[in-house]
Design an enzyme around this catalytic site. Structure first.
Site, PDB file in Angstrom:
ATOM      1  N   ASP A  71     -41.021 -17.998  55.607  1.00  0.00           N
ATOM      2  CA  ASP A  71     -39.721 -17.396  55.292  1.00  0.00           C
ATOM      3  C   ASP A  71     -38.685 -18.491  55.080  1.00  0.00           C
ATOM      4  O   ASP A  71     -37.548 -18.210  54.703  1.00  0.00           O
ATOM      5  CB  ASP A  71     -39.269 -16.469  56.429  1.00  0.00           C
ATOM      6  CG  ASP A  71     -37.985 -15.737  56.079  1.00  0.00           C
ATOM      7  OD1 ASP A  71     -37.929 -15.131  54.990  1.00  0.00           O
ATOM      8  OD2 ASP A  71     -37.023 -15.798  56.870  1.00  0.00           O
ATOM      9  N   ASP A 103     -43.768 -24.524  74.849  1.00  0.00           N
ATOM     10  CA  ASP A 103     -42.305 -24.581  74.854  1.00  0.00           C
ATOM     11  C   ASP A 103     -41.920 -25.700  75.811  1.00  0.00           C
ATOM     12  O   ASP A 103     -42.686 -26.009  76.741  1.00  0.00           O
ATOM     13  CB  ASP A 103     -41.725 -23.224  75.330  1.00  0.00           C
ATOM     14  CG  ASP A 103     -40.231 -23.085  75.028  1.00  0.00           C
ATOM     15  OD1 ASP A 103     -39.458 -23.972  75.442  1.00  0.00           O
ATOM     16  OD2 ASP A 103     -39.836 -22.100  74.392  1.00  0.00           O
ATOM     17  N   ILE A 163     -36.795 -14.840  69.995  1.00  0.00           N
ATOM     18  CA  ILE A 163     -37.628 -14.356  68.885  1.00  0.00           C
ATOM     19  C   ILE A 163     -39.110 -14.531  69.228  1.00  0.00           C
ATOM     20  O   ILE A 163     -39.919 -13.615  69.008  1.00  0.00           O
ATOM     21  CB  ILE A 163     -37.254 -15.074  67.571  1.00  0.00           C
ATOM     22  CG1 ILE A 163     -35.812 -14.724  67.175  1.00  0.00           C
ATOM     23  CG2 ILE A 163     -38.216 -14.708  66.452  1.00  0.00           C
ATOM     24  CD1 ILE A 163     -35.241 -15.537  66.022  1.00  0.00           C
ATOM     25  N   GLU A 202     -35.021 -25.652  50.999  1.00  0.00           N
ATOM     26  CA  GLU A 202     -34.572 -24.331  50.528  1.00  0.00           C
ATOM     27  C   GLU A 202     -33.096 -24.282  50.137  1.00  0.00           C
ATOM     28  O   GLU A 202     -32.687 -23.394  49.378  1.00  0.00           O
ATOM     29  CB  GLU A 202     -34.833 -23.272  51.603  1.00  0.00           C
ATOM     30  CG  GLU A 202     -33.929 -23.405  52.836  1.00  0.00           C
ATOM     31  CD  GLU A 202     -34.196 -22.315  53.883  1.00  0.00           C
ATOM     32  OE1 GLU A 202     -35.367 -22.115  54.239  1.00  0.00           O
ATOM     33  OE2 GLU A 202     -33.216 -21.677  54.328  1.00  0.00           O
ATOM     34  N   HIS A 216     -35.884 -16.702  53.091  1.00  0.00           N
ATOM     35  CA  HIS A 216     -35.080 -16.686  54.322  1.00  0.00           C
ATOM     36  C   HIS A 216     -34.457 -15.308  54.544  1.00  0.00           C
ATOM     37  O   HIS A 216     -33.250 -15.180  54.710  1.00  0.00           O
ATOM     38  CB  HIS A 216     -34.012 -17.781  54.280  1.00  0.00           C
ATOM     39  CG  HIS A 216     -33.655 -18.270  55.655  1.00  0.00           C
ATOM     40  ND1 HIS A 216     -33.516 -19.594  55.966  1.00  0.00           N
ATOM     41  CD2 HIS A 216     -33.423 -17.605  56.818  1.00  0.00           C
ATOM     42  CE1 HIS A 216     -33.202 -19.721  57.244  1.00  0.00           C
ATOM     43  NE2 HIS A 216     -33.141 -18.526  57.787  1.00  0.00           N
ATOM     44  N   THR A 235     -41.116 -18.662  60.415  1.00  0.00           N
ATOM     45  CA  THR A 235     -39.859 -17.936  60.147  1.00  0.00           C
ATOM     46  C   THR A 235     -38.701 -18.683  60.808  1.00  0.00           C
ATOM     47  O   THR A 235     -37.620 -18.135  60.966  1.00  0.00           O
ATOM     48  CB  THR A 235     -39.901 -16.496  60.721  1.00  0.00           C
ATOM     49  OG1 THR A 235     -40.239 -16.575  62.112  1.00  0.00           O
ATOM     50  CG2 THR A 235     -40.891 -15.620  59.991  1.00  0.00           C
ATOM     51  N   SER A 236     -38.935 -19.935  61.202  1.00  0.00           N
ATOM     52  CA  SER A 236     -37.924 -20.632  61.996  1.00  0.00           C
ATOM     53  C   SER A 236     -37.046 -21.539  61.130  1.00  0.00           C
ATOM     54  O   SER A 236     -35.942 -21.152  60.744  1.00  0.00           O
ATOM     55  CB  SER A 236     -38.606 -21.396  63.123  1.00  0.00           C
ATOM     56  OG  SER A 236     -37.677 -21.644  64.133  1.00  0.00           O
ATOM     57  N   ARG A 237     -37.520 -22.720  60.813  1.00  0.00           N
ATOM     58  CA  ARG A 237     -36.779 -23.611  59.916  1.00  0.00           C
ATOM     59  C   ARG A 237     -37.800 -24.384  59.061  1.00  0.00           C
ATOM     60  O   ARG A 237     -38.839 -24.822  59.554  1.00  0.00           O
ATOM     61  CB  ARG A 237     -35.920 -24.613  60.695  1.00  0.00           C
ATOM     62  CG  ARG A 237     -34.632 -24.035  61.264  1.00  0.00           C
ATOM     63  CD  ARG A 237     -33.615 -23.640  60.184  1.00  0.00           C
ATOM     64  NE  ARG A 237     -32.396 -23.056  60.732  1.00  0.00           N
ATOM     65  CZ  ARG A 237     -32.166 -21.758  60.901  1.00  0.00           C
ATOM     66  NH1 ARG A 237     -33.089 -20.860  60.572  1.00  0.00           N
ATOM     67  NH2 ARG A 237     -31.012 -21.331  61.384  1.00  0.00           N
TER      68      ARG A 237
HETATM   69  P1  NAD Z   1     -33.970 -19.354  71.289  1.00  0.00           P
HETATM   70  O1  NAD Z   1     -32.992 -20.434  71.570  1.00  0.00           O
HETATM   71  O2  NAD Z   1     -33.876 -18.068  72.041  1.00  0.00           O
HETATM   72  O3  NAD Z   1     -35.457 -19.923  71.512  1.00  0.00           O
HETATM   73  C1  NAD Z   1     -35.888 -21.167  71.056  1.00  0.00           C
HETATM   74  C2  NAD Z   1     -36.998 -21.617  71.983  1.00  0.00           C
HETATM   75  O4  NAD Z   1     -37.518 -22.856  71.475  1.00  0.00           O
HETATM   76  C3  NAD Z   1     -36.505 -21.903  73.423  1.00  0.00           C
HETATM   77  O5  NAD Z   1     -37.354 -21.258  74.358  1.00  0.00           O
HETATM   78  C4  NAD Z   1     -36.582 -23.421  73.533  1.00  0.00           C
HETATM   79  O6  NAD Z   1     -36.870 -23.884  74.842  1.00  0.00           O
HETATM   80  C5  NAD Z   1     -37.732 -23.710  72.577  1.00  0.00           C
HETATM   81  N1  NAD Z   1     -37.778 -25.110  72.172  1.00  0.00           N
HETATM   82  C6  NAD Z   1     -36.756 -26.011  72.051  1.00  0.00           C
HETATM   83  N2  NAD Z   1     -37.244 -27.218  71.708  1.00  0.00           N
HETATM   84  C7  NAD Z   1     -38.585 -27.070  71.608  1.00  0.00           C
HETATM   85  C8  NAD Z   1     -39.629 -27.951  71.283  1.00  0.00           C
HETATM   86  N3  NAD Z   1     -39.394 -29.251  71.039  1.00  0.00           N
HETATM   87  N4  NAD Z   1     -40.890 -27.463  71.260  1.00  0.00           N
HETATM   88  C9  NAD Z   1     -41.145 -26.165  71.536  1.00  0.00           C
HETATM   89  N5  NAD Z   1     -40.194 -25.285  71.862  1.00  0.00           N
HETATM   90  C10 NAD Z   1     -38.928 -25.726  71.890  1.00  0.00           C
HETATM   91  O7  NAD Z   1     -33.903 -19.117  69.733  1.00  0.00           O
HETATM   92  P2  NAD Z   1     -34.377 -17.814  68.922  1.00  0.00           P
HETATM   93  O8  NAD Z   1     -33.252 -16.878  68.813  1.00  0.00           O
HETATM   94  O9  NAD Z   1     -35.681 -17.349  69.465  1.00  0.00           O
HETATM   95  O10 NAD Z   1     -34.601 -18.451  67.465  1.00  0.00           O
HETATM   96  C11 NAD Z   1     -35.660 -19.342  67.194  1.00  0.00           C
HETATM   97  C12 NAD Z   1     -35.461 -19.964  65.840  1.00  0.00           C
HETATM   98  O11 NAD Z   1     -35.585 -18.953  64.839  1.00  0.00           O
HETATM   99  C13 NAD Z   1     -34.056 -20.536  65.609  1.00  0.00           C
HETATM  100  O12 NAD Z   1     -33.963 -21.854  66.083  1.00  0.00           O
HETATM  101  C14 NAD Z   1     -33.912 -20.473  64.124  1.00  0.00           C
HETATM  102  O13 NAD Z   1     -34.330 -21.702  63.591  1.00  0.00           O
HETATM  103  C15 NAD Z   1     -34.885 -19.392  63.689  1.00  0.00           C
HETATM  104  N6  NAD Z   1     -34.248 -18.237  63.056  1.00  0.00           N
HETATM  105  C16 NAD Z   1     -34.658 -17.871  61.815  1.00  0.00           C
HETATM  106  C17 NAD Z   1     -34.095 -16.768  61.190  1.00  0.00           C
HETATM  107  C18 NAD Z   1     -34.547 -16.300  59.826  1.00  0.00           C
HETATM  108  O14 NAD Z   1     -33.892 -15.464  59.213  1.00  0.00           O
HETATM  109  N7  NAD Z   1     -35.663 -16.785  59.312  1.00  0.00           N
HETATM  110  C19 NAD Z   1     -33.088 -16.050  61.838  1.00  0.00           C
HETATM  111  C20 NAD Z   1     -32.701 -16.449  63.122  1.00  0.00           C
HETATM  112  C21 NAD Z   1     -33.286 -17.541  63.720  1.00  0.00           C
END
Ligand code: NAD
Length: 330
Positions: free
Chosen positions: A258, A174, A155, A263, A295, A232-234
């Protein structure tokens, strides 16, 4: 296989029912969240399918195991809501949908940023009231701004590609450096340096012990005055109390969420005729420079199809061979 789907809405059922025609599983939908009070609702299902705001703690997993469940199928990429240690000790495999549409989430992050910056949410209401003035609607060019991206996975990279198209400078943090990102001109920096340099910060890393409250009073103090933060992550990546204080003193200029720390009990439900009991969320909703969505970043036609397809394929694969390539490991 017989599958109990917790926490389902009609839009989930539409996609699962349609794609299940290719799989022939027996689907049983349970609208409640999965938690220690509802785990007993399953009958003789061998698979439990859960979503992000379900709680799969040791107690819940033990109940499910004792009731004969053989597989936990998450219809999400994130798995921070599952006690993986307990699942392993119970010999209960957990599968997920590792990727469905990075575009859905990245595009929503960009949507929040554009809406906040150009004050589209305020303009929308204003013109409907017959007020065509422009006061307090001024934004800034994204072109030339420095964007700090935390987490350059699927993402994060999709978000970066879009922002490069806007002519932004991208810096990133990262735990793993991605060479493809570097080739595109992304500069990896320390987290503190990202906080100090970025005009806009977008979070795309998972929630874990290292990232819990990544945005807190100390990190906020490092940031530029008027910084924009998009999450938009957590929800638990941000200390909500600290960010509210930072909004009040203008340290944070724009905030797009988001996801929200607490939540679970609120998002995806309709409370429009109730009094919201969460004071921090209520406070966030009073700021003109904050947008909260429930979300919904994942919520596109394409993503829903992929989620249903991969979830059911994971289960079929388990039923046919016991093999599960999308298993979550500790
Ligand atoms: P992904 O696994 O492809 O990428 C996550 C990245 O974060 C990786 O490159 C990893 O190395 C990095 N990472 C891990 N620990 C870290 C840290 N301590 N500091 C910095 N970077 C770190 O995951 P993705 O598919 O890109 O998804 C990312 C996040 O998006 C998910 O973890 C999820 O929480 C969130 N998400 C949200 C929604 C939504 O609807 N809002 C939907 C899907 C995913």
């Amino acid at each position: 296989m017989k599958i109990a789907f917790f926490n389902t809405k009609t839009y989930d059922q539409k996609y699962f029912d349609s794609i299940n025609k290719e799989h022939g599983h027996e689907l049983h939908y349970i609208p409640s969240h999965l938690n220690s009070e509802t785990a007993h609702l399953i009958q003789d299902e061998e698979v439990v399918c859960a979503f992000i705001n379900d709680s799969l703690n040791a107690e819940v997993l033990t109940t499910l195991k004792n009731k004969g469940v053989k597989l936990i199928a998450l219809r999400s990429a994130g798995f921070n809501h599952v006690d993986l240690v307990a699942a392993k000790s119970l010999d209960l495999p957990v599968v997920r949908v590792p990727t469905y549409s990075p575009y859905a989430v990245a595009e929503h992050a960009v949507g929040l940023l554009l809406c906040l910056n150009r004050k589209i949410h305020r303009a929308f209401n204003r013109v409907r009231e017959g007020d065509f003035s422009l006061h307090n609607l001024m934004g800034f060019d994204l072109h030339g701004k420095t964007i700090g991206v935390v987490g350059t996975g699927k993402i994060g990279q999709t978000f970066i590609n879009i922002m490069l198209g806007f002519g932004c400078k991208i810096i990133a943090y990262d735990i793993c450096v991605d060479e493809e990102c570097q080739e595109k001109g992304v500069e990896y920096v320390s987290l503190d340096s990202l906080f100090a340099q970025a005009n806009i910060i977008s979070l795309h890393c998972p929630l874990n012990e290292a990232t819990h409250h990544l945005i807190n009073q100390d990190s906020l103090n490092l940031m530029q005055d008027g910084v924009t933060i998009i999450n938009t992550s957590r929800g638990k990546l941000i200390d909500t109390k600290a960010v509210i204080q930072a909004l009040k003193r203008g340290k944070v200029g724009l905030l797009g969420l988001d996801v929200y720390e607490e939540e679970e009990a609120i998002f995806f439900e309709d409370f429009s005729s109730s009094v919201i009991q969460d004071d921090q969320l209520s406070r966030l909703l009073t700021f003109p420079n904050v947008i909260v969505t429930s979300h919904q970043a994942f919520f596109t036609e394409e993503a829903m199809q992929k989620i249903a397809g991969v979830t059911l394929s994971n289960i079929t694969e388990f039923a046919n061979s016991g093999l599960i390539q999308n298993q979550v490991s500790l």
